[in-house]
Design an enzyme around this catalytic site. Structure first.
Site, PDB file in Angstrom:
ATOM      1  N   CYS A 200      12.135  58.979  71.669  1.00  0.00           N
ATOM      2  CA  CYS A 200      11.880  58.921  73.096  1.00  0.00           C
ATOM      3  C   CYS A 200      12.214  57.518  73.582  1.00  0.00           C
ATOM      4  CB  CYS A 200      10.422  59.248  73.356  1.00  0.00           C
ATOM      5  SG  CYS A 200      10.129  59.717  75.032  1.00  0.00           S
TER       6      CYS A 200
ATOM      7  N   GLY B 156      16.699  45.608  54.741  1.00  0.00           N
ATOM      8  CA  GLY B 156      17.911  46.415  54.834  1.00  0.00           C
ATOM      9  C   GLY B 156      18.794  46.000  56.002  1.00  0.00           C
ATOM     10  N   THR B 157      18.190  45.724  57.139  1.00  0.00           N
ATOM     11  CA  THR B 157      18.970  45.387  58.334  1.00  0.00           C
ATOM     12  C   THR B 157      19.779  44.109  58.105  1.00  0.00           C
ATOM     13  OG1 THR B 157      17.315  46.448  59.718  1.00  0.00           O
ATOM     14  CG2 THR B 157      18.781  44.879  60.810  1.00  0.00           C
TER      15      THR B 157
HETATM   16  N1  PLP Z   1      19.456  51.441  56.277  1.00  0.00           N
HETATM   17  C1  PLP Z   1      18.832  52.623  56.117  1.00  0.00           C
HETATM   18  C2  PLP Z   1      19.592  53.795  55.581  1.00  0.00           C
HETATM   19  C3  PLP Z   1      17.482  52.744  56.463  1.00  0.00           C
HETATM   20  O1  PLP Z   1      16.873  53.925  56.317  1.00  0.00           O
HETATM   21  C4  PLP Z   1      16.799  51.606  56.981  1.00  0.00           C
HETATM   22  C5  PLP Z   1      15.399  51.716  57.414  1.00  0.00           C
HETATM   23  O2  PLP Z   1      14.960  52.703  57.946  1.00  0.00           O
HETATM   24  C6  PLP Z   1      17.500  50.400  57.108  1.00  0.00           C
HETATM   25  C7  PLP Z   1      18.829  50.359  56.743  1.00  0.00           C
HETATM   26  C8  PLP Z   1      16.835  49.169  57.622  1.00  0.00           C
HETATM   27  O3  PLP Z   1      15.993  48.611  56.636  1.00  0.00           O
HETATM   28  P1  PLP Z   1      14.856  47.537  57.005  1.00  0.00           P
HETATM   29  O4  PLP Z   1      13.740  48.285  57.643  1.00  0.00           O
HETATM   30  O5  PLP Z   1      14.444  46.951  55.675  1.00  0.00           O
HETATM   31  O6  PLP Z   1      15.484  46.516  57.879  1.00  0.00           O
END
Ligand code: PLP
Length: 389
Positions: A327, A72-73
């Site tokens: 934290c 996702g990132t």
């Molecule tokens: N976007 C959202 C809404 C998320 O909840 C997350 C992960 O918690 C990410 C992006 C990032 O995804 P990843 O962990 O695959 O990099």
């Protein structure tokens, strides 16, 4: 002790069929999909089938619109920076919302701090909704990207994506949505929802960690972040993570089979937990939208107690949940999402999030209802905040 996992928005366990599908790709079918020989072609065929499964899950027009990433990132970073670098001659204005994941927000702010982009961060209402009218008003001649998440990872609110997408389509502006929390959990159609780019991550819907995808509608221009061998049509260089991609493809297939019944089952557990906790704990605030919310997300704030103390006490009883407060180097930082929906700082520290998954059972809700109210009572008895009220 029975261990209960209620942190599926954090990550999910891999589906047994995902693990079975991935296994051959570590040894027997280890080829590099870019190779001409049979080892390579076997891997290429598997990646291509996974691409088709992901495209089908999103109702994308063509499998080539799926770009595999590390999660996702990376997908969010690619959508934001990739659009910026491809379109900076046209304009430099990006519209986003105050409750986006940091993978979007920090990327926008990075471009802003470099003196490159101008960012408008839209507010949300007390339920976490972005008003499509605000998007319309924020658009200028310089706007090149609107990025609004599909559902929020902390409070579960589902945004009016189709409406926002329609506004962007009308103005000819690229529209990205971070759908990391919704893909595999609710139906998505990039066609019907007017989405140009969409981020997803396999580990949020029973696939492996470290693999995801960015849907990029045909004709939408992005510059790659990773330069090299030209894989993924030049949009993301690096040898494909074939086992991960196969796992993602299988997770997409399983999601199509299970999504509807799971959403129904998890909604029931979510509501019985929320109703039970509201009845048992005074001064509990439900966060997020009452109806337009993720089927698996129960998020609350409990006054006069720290989220982290509740988490530690729940963990001692075998229950895994999460809190919006993190934290950081000794100081408790309140969640930007809770502050954006108008929760006061001191209340935001008492946040808790329970997120259900396919392995949870209704009896586990009962266990939380037995365990949490006495924890809150005990912590409040020790809390100077509770005593001062
Ligand atoms: N976007 C959202 C809404 C998320 O909840 C997350 C992960 O918690 C990410 C992006 C990032 O995804 P990843 O962990 O695959 O990099």
């Amino acid at each position: 002790m029975e261990r209960i996992y209620l942190d599926h928005a954090g990550t999910t366990p891999a589906h047994p069929k995902v693990i079975a599908a991935m296994k051959p790709f570590f040894r027997e079918k280890f080829g590099n999909p870019a190779s001409m020989h049979s080892f390579g072609q076997e891997a290429a065929q598997a990646a291509s089938e996974a691409r088709e499964s992901v495209a089908k899950l999103l109702e994308a027009a063509a499998p080539e619109e799926i770009v595999f990433t590390s999660g996702g990132t990376e997908s969010d970073n690619t959508a934001v920076m990739g659009t910026f670098f491809a379109k900076q001659k046209k304009g430099n204005h990006i519209i986003t919302s105050a409750i986006e994941h940091h993978a979007v927000l920090h990327t926008c702010h990075f471009l802003e701090k470099q003196g490159l982009a101008q960012v408008t961060c839209l507010p949300v209402d007390s339920t976490g909704l972005v008003d499509p009218e605000d998007v319309k008003k924020a658009i200028t001649d310089k706007t090149i990207l609107v990025t609004i998440m599909h559902a929020n990872n902390e409070i579960g609110t589902i945004e009016p994506i189709a409406e926002i997408g329609a506004i962007c389509r009308q103005r000819g502006i690229a529209f990205h949505t971070d759908a990391v929390q919704t893909v595999g959990h609710m139906p998505i159609s990039v066609q019907k929802m007017n989405i140009d780019m969409l981020s997803l991550s396999a580990h949020k819907f029973y696939g492996p960690k470290g693999v995801g995808a960015l849907y990029v509608r045909k004709g939408t221009r992005i510059s790659p972040l990773l330069h090299g061998g030209g894989q993924e049509g030049g949009r993301r260089s690096s040898t494909l993570n074939v086992s991960g991609i196969v796992g993602l493809g299988e997770a997409a297939r399983q999601a199509q089979l299970e999504m509807e019944s799971e959403a129904r089952r998890q909604t029931e557990m979510r509501d019985s937990l929320l109703n039970g906790l509201s009845a048992a704990i005074p001064e509990l605030i439900r966060t997020g939208h009452p109806a337009q919310r993720l089927p698996n997300n129960a998020s609350i704030c409990i006054r006069y107690v720290e989220g982290e103390s509740m988490l530690l006490n729940l963990d001692l009883q075998g229950i895994a949940a999460s809190s919006g407060s993190a934290c950081t180097s000794g100081s408790l930082e309140a969640s930007h999402v809770l502050l954006a929906i108008g929760i006061p700082h001191e209340v935001a520290h008492g946040s808790l999030r329970f997120t259900f998954g396919r392995d949870n059972k209704p009896s586990e809700v009962q266990r939380v209802l037995e365990v949490l109210p006495p924890i809150v009572e005990r912590l409040r008895a020790m809390s100077p905040l509770a005593q001062r009220k």
